[in-house]
Design a protein around this motif. Structure first.
Motif, mmCIF file in Angstrom:
data_model
loop_
_atom_site.group_PDB
_atom_site.id
_atom_site.type_symbol
_atom_site.label_atom_id
_atom_site.label_comp_id
_atom_site.label_asym_id
_atom_site.label_seq_id
_atom_site.Cartn_x
_atom_site.Cartn_y
_atom_site.Cartn_z
ATOM 1 N N GLN A 79 13.484 -0.890 -4.542
ATOM 2 C CA GLN A 79 13.793 -1.408 -3.276
ATOM 3 C C GLN A 79 13.136 -2.007 -2.446
ATOM 4 N N LYS A 80 11.811 -1.594 -2.370
ATOM 5 C CA LYS A 80 10.880 -2.105 -1.615
ATOM 6 C C LYS A 80 10.425 -3.529 -2.302
ATOM 7 N N LEU A 81 10.026 -3.251 -3.468
ATOM 8 C CA LEU A 81 9.636 -4.443 -4.267
ATOM 9 C C LEU A 81 10.662 -5.807 -4.275
ATOM 10 N N ALA A 82 12.090 -5.361 -4.212
ATOM 11 C CA ALA A 82 13.065 -6.307 -4.065
ATOM 12 C C ALA A 82 13.025 -7.048 -2.864
ATOM 13 N N THR A 83 12.335 -6.800 -1.775
ATOM 14 C CA THR A 83 12.376 -7.077 -0.378
ATOM 15 C C THR A 83 11.674 -8.530 -0.370
ATOM 16 N N GLN A 84 10.493 -8.545 -1.010
ATOM 17 C CA GLN A 84 9.734 -9.676 -1.011
ATOM 18 C C GLN A 84 8.667 -9.691 -2.274
ATOM 19 N N ALA A 85 7.929 -10.910 -2.263
ATOM 20 C CA ALA A 85 6.824 -10.761 -3.254
ATOM 21 C C ALA A 85 5.498 -10.221 -2.785
ATOM 22 N N TYR A 86 5.093 -9.238 -3.703
ATOM 23 C CA TYR A 86 3.871 -8.529 -3.608
ATOM 24 C C TYR A 86 3.121 -9.034 -4.864
ATOM 25 N N ASP A 87 1.648 -9.121 -4.505
ATOM 26 C CA ASP A 87 0.775 -9.625 -5.592
ATOM 27 C C ASP A 87 0.379 -8.338 -6.331
ATOM 28 N N LEU A 88 0.220 -7.107 -5.495
ATOM 29 C CA LEU A 88 -0.394 -5.875 -6.253
ATOM 30 C C LEU A 88 0.287 -4.662 -5.536
ATOM 31 N N ILE A 101 3.748 -6.440 -11.984
ATOM 32 C CA ILE A 101 2.815 -6.559 -10.976
ATOM 33 C C ILE A 101 1.708 -5.427 -11.051
ATOM 34 N N LEU A 102 0.546 -6.267 -10.659
ATOM 35 C CA LEU A 102 -0.657 -5.086 -10.759
ATOM 36 C C LEU A 102 -0.730 -4.099 -10.058
ATOM 37 N N TYR A 103 -1.092 -2.966 -10.607
ATOM 38 C CA TYR A 103 -1.202 -1.618 -9.923
ATOM 39 C C TYR A 103 -2.349 -1.312 -10.059
ATOM 40 N N VAL A 104 -3.056 -1.341 -8.636
ATOM 41 C CA VAL A 104 -4.560 -1.012 -8.722
ATOM 42 C C VAL A 104 -4.485 0.580 -7.818
ATOM 43 N N SER A 105 -5.288 1.577 -8.497
ATOM 44 C CA SER A 105 -5.510 2.926 -8.082
ATOM 45 C C SER A 105 -6.827 3.014 -7.883
ATOM 46 N N TRP A 106 -7.097 3.665 -6.665
ATOM 47 C CA TRP A 106 -8.748 4.240 -6.583
ATOM 48 C C TRP A 106 -8.737 5.784 -6.561
ATOM 49 N N VAL A 107 -9.286 6.421 -7.623
ATOM 50 C CA VAL A 107 -9.093 7.791 -7.843
ATOM 51 C C VAL A 107 -10.348 8.728 -7.253
ATOM 52 N N TYR A 108 -10.002 9.654 -6.458
ATOM 53 C CA TYR A 108 -11.174 10.545 -5.940
ATOM 54 C C TYR A 108 -10.772 12.018 -6.629
ATOM 55 N N ASP A 109 -10.008 12.111 -7.504
ATOM 56 C CA ASP A 109 -10.037 13.608 -8.065
ATOM 57 C C ASP A 109 -10.743 13.326 -9.274
ATOM 58 N N ALA A 110 -11.248 14.699 -9.813
ATOM 59 C CA ALA A 110 -11.863 14.775 -11.167
ATOM 60 C C ALA A 110 -11.409 16.076 -11.911
ATOM 61 N N PHE A 130 0.788 -1.427 -0.041
ATOM 62 C CA PHE A 130 -0.036 0.082 -0.217
ATOM 63 C C PHE A 130 0.975 1.347 0.059
ATOM 64 N N TRP A 131 0.986 1.877 -1.132
ATOM 65 C CA TRP A 131 1.771 2.890 -1.167
ATOM 66 C C TRP A 131 0.903 4.257 -0.913
ATOM 67 N N GLN A 132 1.432 4.810 0.083
ATOM 68 C CA GLN A 132 0.675 5.956 0.549
ATOM 69 C C GLN A 132 1.235 7.171 0.592
ATOM 70 N N TRP A 133 0.676 8.335 0.621
ATOM 71 C CA TRP A 133 1.135 9.815 0.515
ATOM 72 C C TRP A 133 0.164 10.689 1.308
ATOM 73 N N HIS A 134 0.239 12.023 1.281
ATOM 74 C CA HIS A 134 -0.476 12.720 2.251
ATOM 75 C C HIS A 134 -2.048 12.994 1.415
ATOM 76 N N SER A 135 -2.773 11.706 1.509
ATOM 77 C CA SER A 135 -3.972 11.776 1.000
ATOM 78 C C SER A 135 -5.208 11.603 1.854
ATOM 79 N N PHE A 136 -6.498 11.726 1.271
ATOM 80 C CA PHE A 136 -7.510 11.168 2.036
ATOM 81 C C PHE A 136 -7.716 9.802 2.047
ATOM 82 N N MET A 137 -8.667 9.132 2.684
ATOM 83 C CA MET A 137 -8.832 7.863 2.804
ATOM 84 C C MET A 137 -7.862 6.588 3.031
ATOM 85 N N ASN A 138 -6.579 7.102 3.626
ATOM 86 C CA ASN A 138 -5.692 6.098 3.894
ATOM 87 C C ASN A 138 -6.190 5.242 5.034
#
Length: 379
Positions: free
Chosen positions: A49-58, A77-86, A5-13
């Motif tokens: 670097q993070k992806l090299a540490t272990q196997a992730y499904d997405l 690797i599958l990249y799943v994003s949920w967009v709240y901007d328009a 779960f890649w996070q940034w200063h967003s809502f919904m985390n």
């Protein structure tokens, strides 16, 4: 399943994390705040670097990041994003087309437009964070303003940009803007900003800037949508503040609203829920460029148990029952009349607020949304 779960200063985390936990989904968090969505300021190396540490499904994120999509594509690797901007605030739209993407948009019309371009786009409404209501005490409920609005005033440079245009072009743009403002529940502005119009605008911009500036369709449309939203919010607040106690929670200020109590910025996780619960009416005026979807603000208010008075968004009718879960206004006169009615009728207002919160808890939680997204991604 293991998710990064890649996070940034967003809502919904918080709501997404809680959903992962309740669904017994194993996940790790990688926090990285980009300075620019499309410039590698270290995000690529950090993610590698993070992806090299272990196997992730997405990899999962709030909103879509082109550089994250690029890394995921290279790793398969599958990249799943949920967009709240328009709209999406990115310039590189090619990254949307990667086969490894699964992009969920909260607006169904926007989703359809991206699907026509061959993008793996799916419609997924946003969700209510029920944790907003936790810890709110009885002393908070309806102890504040008659009407509160949380959000930007959208003060734009529209007048400065259009001042240098030929009078007929400026008049045409103003006509489009005024026509769109009169339409409730329908968005057509983007269809009317065509190439000849852009060429006329850019001819003037190029001349005024000695060839250093021009504007694209997406930028012009967004500026005009923000200008319309700013005008509507100003008019609504100016009208309502003549008759009711109105509070504005925003980092913006407007000296033209002397009767509005301008309270300043309120933190999303520390203070916003108290505003929603403490106000008799919570006003939502959506950004005009959102064609049909229900913005996050409405779910935030319902999650905290507040009463919602909102402009018309077509998908409201699919997700909620108007006058039972929330109230929709059409035009300034209707806004005033409904505000006056529900401020004067406590029982009716509280009944709707309670039912709206109940509907959010039963049908629009982060657990339900995340479960459905993961199902769609793994089928």
């Amino acid at each position: 399943m293991k998710i990064l779960f890649w996070q940034w200063h967003s809502f919904m985390n918080r709501g997404i994390e809680t959903a992962f936990q309740k669904l017994n989904v194993e996940y790790d968090i990688l926090f990285y705040q980009q300075t620019d969505w499309e410039k590698n300021d270290g995000i690529v190396e950090t993610l590698e670097q993070k992806l090299a540490t272990q196997a992730y499904d997405l990899v999962f994120s709030v909103n879509f990041a082109p550089l994250v999509a690029e890394v995921c594509k290279q790793h398969g690797i599958l990249y799943v994003s949920w967009v709240y901007d328009a709209p999406l605030h990115i310039r590189n739209l090619e990254a949307l087309k990667y086969d490894t993407n699964r992009i969920f948009f909260f607006d169904s019309i926007q989703t359809q437009e991206y699907q026509k371009q061959g993008i793996h786009a799916f419609h997924m409404p946003l969700a209510a964070d029920l944790q907003f209501a936790e810890g709110l005490t009885e002393r908070v409920w309806e102890k504040g303003a008659d009407i509160a609005m949380v959000g930007q005033l959208y003060q734009t440079e529209y007048k400065n940009y259009t001042a240098i245009l030929p009078e007929r072009v400026r008049g045409y743009l103003d006509g489009l803007l005024n026509a769109q403002m009169k339409v409730s529940g329908g968005y057509f502005l983007g269809e009317l900003i065509d190439l000849p119009l852009l060429e006329q605008c850019n001819e003037a911009f190029q001349k005024a800037s000695d060839g250093t500036f021009q504007i694209g369709k997406r930028e012009l449309e967004y500026m005009m949508a923000c200008e319309m939203t700013g005008r509507e919010r100003y008019l609504a607040l100016a009208l309502l503040s003549k008759y009711f106690k109105v509070e504005l929670y925003s980092g913006d200020r407007d000296e033209r609203l002397p009767q509005v109590q301008q309270m300043g910025y309120v933190n999303y996780y520390h203070g916003m829920a108290e505003v929603f619960a403490g106000s008799r009416i919570n006003l939502n005026i959506s950004l005009k460029i959102i064609p049909s979807g229900v913005p996050l603000r409405i779910f935030d208010i319902l999650g905290a148990g507040g009463f919602v008075l909102t402009n018309l968004q077509p998908e409201l009718y699919e997700l909620f029952t108007p006058d039972k879960d929330l109230v929709i206004y059409e035009g300034l006169e209707d806004l005033y009349e409904k505000a006056a009615f529900y401020i004067a009728h406590d029982a009716e207002r509280k009944k709707i607020a309670e039912q709206g919160h109940r509907t959010a808890a039963e049908r629009h939680t982060f657990v339900q949304r995340i479960r459905e997204m993961l199902r769609m991604c793994t089928e």
